[in-house]
Design a protein around this motif. Structure first.
Motif, mmCIF file in Angstrom:
data_model
loop_
_atom_site.group_PDB
_atom_site.id
_atom_site.type_symbol
_atom_site.label_atom_id
_atom_site.label_comp_id
_atom_site.label_asym_id
_atom_site.label_seq_id
_atom_site.Cartn_x
_atom_site.Cartn_y
_atom_site.Cartn_z
ATOM 1 N N ALA A 159 0.832 -1.208 0.000
ATOM 2 C CA ALA A 159 0.000 0.000 0.000
ATOM 3 C C ALA A 159 0.865 1.256 0.000
ATOM 4 C CB ALA A 159 -0.941 -0.007 1.209
ATOM 5 N N SER A 160 1.926 1.255 0.804
ATOM 6 C CA SER A 160 2.808 2.426 0.849
ATOM 7 C C SER A 160 3.541 2.624 -0.480
ATOM 8 C CB SER A 160 3.813 2.296 1.993
ATOM 9 O OG SER A 160 4.734 1.241 1.754
ATOM 10 N N CYS A 161 3.877 1.498 -1.145
ATOM 11 C CA CYS A 161 4.521 1.577 -2.460
ATOM 12 C C CYS A 161 3.572 2.186 -3.484
ATOM 13 C CB CYS A 161 4.938 0.186 -2.924
ATOM 14 S SG CYS A 161 6.296 -0.554 -1.990
ATOM 15 N N TYR A 162 2.302 1.799 -3.431
ATOM 16 C CA TYR A 162 1.325 2.281 -4.410
ATOM 17 C C TYR A 162 0.917 3.725 -4.135
ATOM 18 C CZ TYR A 162 1.024 -2.736 -5.387
ATOM 19 O OH TYR A 162 1.312 -4.046 -5.689
ATOM 20 N N GLU A 163 0.902 4.102 -2.866
ATOM 21 C CA GLU A 163 0.633 5.502 -2.525
ATOM 22 C C GLU A 163 1.729 6.405 -3.086
ATOM 23 O OE1 GLU A 163 0.359 5.450 1.687
ATOM 24 O OE2 GLU A 163 -1.733 4.761 1.722
ATOM 25 N N ARG A 164 2.956 5.903 -3.056
ATOM 26 C CA ARG A 164 4.087 6.692 -3.536
ATOM 27 C C ARG A 164 3.986 6.990 -5.027
ATOM 28 N NH1 ARG A 164 8.121 3.235 -2.689
ATOM 29 N NH2 ARG A 164 7.609 3.302 -0.533
ATOM 30 N N ILE A 165 3.356 6.085 -5.783
ATOM 31 C CA ILE A 165 3.222 6.312 -7.229
ATOM 32 C C ILE A 165 1.827 6.851 -7.574
ATOM 33 C CG2 ILE A 165 4.943 4.579 -7.846
ATOM 34 C CD1 ILE A 165 2.682 2.633 -8.459
ATOM 35 N N ASP A 166 1.068 7.287 -6.533
ATOM 36 C CA ASP A 166 -0.256 7.892 -6.716
ATOM 37 C C ASP A 166 -1.211 6.989 -7.490
ATOM 38 O OD1 ASP A 166 0.428 10.270 -5.369
ATOM 39 O OD2 ASP A 166 1.413 11.036 -7.176
ATOM 40 N N HIS A 167 -1.196 5.705 -7.158
ATOM 41 C CA HIS A 167 -2.121 4.791 -7.822
ATOM 42 C C HIS A 167 -3.530 4.985 -7.261
ATOM 43 C CE1 HIS A 167 -3.865 1.087 -9.411
ATOM 44 N NE2 HIS A 167 -2.874 1.110 -10.284
ATOM 45 N N PRO A 168 -4.557 4.985 -8.139
ATOM 46 C CA PRO A 168 -5.917 5.274 -7.666
ATOM 47 C C PRO A 168 -6.574 4.160 -6.850
ATOM 48 C CG PRO A 168 -5.933 4.749 -10.012
ATOM 49 C CD PRO A 168 -4.491 4.856 -9.601
ATOM 50 N N LYS A 169 -6.052 2.921 -6.922
ATOM 51 C CA LYS A 169 -6.671 1.802 -6.197
ATOM 52 C C LYS A 169 -5.656 1.148 -5.257
ATOM 53 C CE LYS A 169 -10.000 0.718 -9.856
ATOM 54 N NZ LYS A 169 -10.511 -0.358 -10.759
ATOM 55 N N VAL A 170 -5.174 1.925 -4.328
ATOM 56 C CA VAL A 170 -4.121 1.474 -3.422
ATOM 57 C C VAL A 170 -4.542 0.246 -2.629
ATOM 58 C CG1 VAL A 170 -2.816 2.070 -1.354
ATOM 59 C CG2 VAL A 170 -2.992 3.716 -3.225
ATOM 60 N N ASP A 171 -5.625 0.351 -1.897
ATOM 61 C CA ASP A 171 -6.043 -0.748 -1.022
ATOM 62 C C ASP A 171 -6.431 -1.994 -1.820
ATOM 63 O OD1 ASP A 171 -5.612 0.784 1.232
ATOM 64 O OD2 ASP A 171 -7.676 1.534 1.301
ATOM 65 N N ASP A 214 15.113 -0.520 0.441
ATOM 66 C CA ASP A 214 15.082 0.849 -0.077
ATOM 67 C C ASP A 214 13.644 1.276 -0.355
ATOM 68 O OD1 ASP A 214 17.805 1.137 0.066
ATOM 69 O OD2 ASP A 214 18.173 0.668 -2.038
ATOM 70 N N GLN A 215 12.847 0.347 -0.898
ATOM 71 C CA GLN A 215 11.434 0.640 -1.127
ATOM 72 C C GLN A 215 10.704 0.847 0.195
ATOM 73 O OE1 GLN A 215 11.626 1.359 -4.489
ATOM 74 N NE2 GLN A 215 9.552 0.539 -4.549
ATOM 75 N N PHE A 216 11.038 0.057 1.162
ATOM 76 C CA PHE A 216 10.387 0.098 2.474
ATOM 77 C C PHE A 216 10.651 1.435 3.178
ATOM 78 C CE2 PHE A 216 9.672 -0.803 6.895
ATOM 79 C CZ PHE A 216 8.686 -1.794 6.920
ATOM 80 N N LEU A 217 11.878 1.915 3.039
ATOM 81 C CA LEU A 217 12.290 3.097 3.789
ATOM 82 C C LEU A 217 12.104 4.408 3.022
ATOM 83 C CD1 LEU A 217 15.591 1.708 5.380
ATOM 84 C CD2 LEU A 217 13.343 1.950 6.472
ATOM 85 N N SER A 218 11.831 4.319 1.727
ATOM 86 C CA SER A 218 11.732 5.553 0.937
ATOM 87 C C SER A 218 10.393 6.262 1.163
ATOM 88 C CB SER A 218 11.900 5.224 -0.541
ATOM 89 O OG SER A 218 10.903 4.346 -0.992
#
Length: 235
Positions: free
Chosen positions: A22-34, A231-235
């Motif tokens: 979810a945090s990865c998808y929020e970072r790329i502004d995806h419309p269907k994160v959850d 790196d993905q986890f902490l970015s």
């Protein structure tokens, strides 16, 4: 969140993988994160588990089988990584191909370090290169020597190889490992006579470099995957 011994262990739990995705998808502004975090969590974990299982199996198999197991193990690791940056992966069947090719028939007096792989426009290799590392290879083909020489893990053995050849621009290490393992897996599958002879004639330079590379791959690839995910986890 608190890390366990390795991030690979930590993320193989649904309660951890879903918020991570979810945090990865929020970072790329995806419309269907959850939605995607929920549906991709099991696929993500499955890829990590398969990668680990291939790795564990490789440690108990003969040399002739190791390249295949390491190659397909890395495939699964990379596919899990891709799910963190592309929620819809794989969108088409094109991205499921290897993305590399090599000569099916080797020339006489074949030498591994002089062999090369060709980069294809579609498939896992170019897709992972672009989406995971923002790397687009401009070369049509690349030799084993060009891929191996820049790897930190190969420097000890190159130290004893008398050669003044300069490095090519180095690739991301995981891509170099992927391409070399692909070529080795093709040798195992289609050049059984050459492979068997190499195993028997252990004094050849090919044997020394291949053994050193496989030993390095077994140790370094899971670490590199863990570092990328961290790196993905902490970015």
């Amino acid at each position: 969140m608190v890390f366990e011994d390795t991030i690979l262990t930590y993320l193989k739990v649904t309660a951890h993988s879903r918020p991570f995705l979810a945090s990865c998808y929020e970072r790329i502004d995806h419309p269907k994160v959850d939605h995607h975090a929920f549906h991709n969590a099991e696929r993500f974990i499955h890829g990590l588990n398969l990668g680990e299982e291939y790795w564990n199996a490789a440690s108990h198999t003969p040399l002739s089988v190791k390249p295949l197991l390491y190659y397909y193990g890395l495939n699964h690791y990379l596919k899990s990584c891709l799910l963190t940056v592309d929620p819809g992966y794989p969108a088409t069947s094109k991205v499921l191909a290897h993305g590399l090719s090599t000569r099916k028939r080797k020339k006489q007096h074949y030498r591994f370090l002089e062999d090369d792989v060709r980069i294809q426009p579609h498939g896992l290799f170019p897709y992972a290169a672009h989406h995971l590392f923002q790397f687009d290879c401009t070369k049509e083909k690349v030799s084993m020597d060009e891929l191996l020489r820049p790897l930190e893990s190969m420097k000890p053995i190159y130290h004893y190889k008398n050669s003044s050849q300069k490095t090519a621009e180095p690739w991301p290490a995981l891509l170099s490992y992927f391409a070399v393992l692909y070529n080795l897996s093709m040798l195992v599958r289609y050049e059984g006579e050459w492979w068997g002879e190499m195993e028997q004639m252990r004094d050849r330079e090919d044997y020394v470099f291949i053994i050193h590379f496989l030993n390095a791959a077994s140790e370094h690839i899971p670490k590199l995957i863990a570092e990328w995910l961290k790196d993905q986890f902490l970015s």
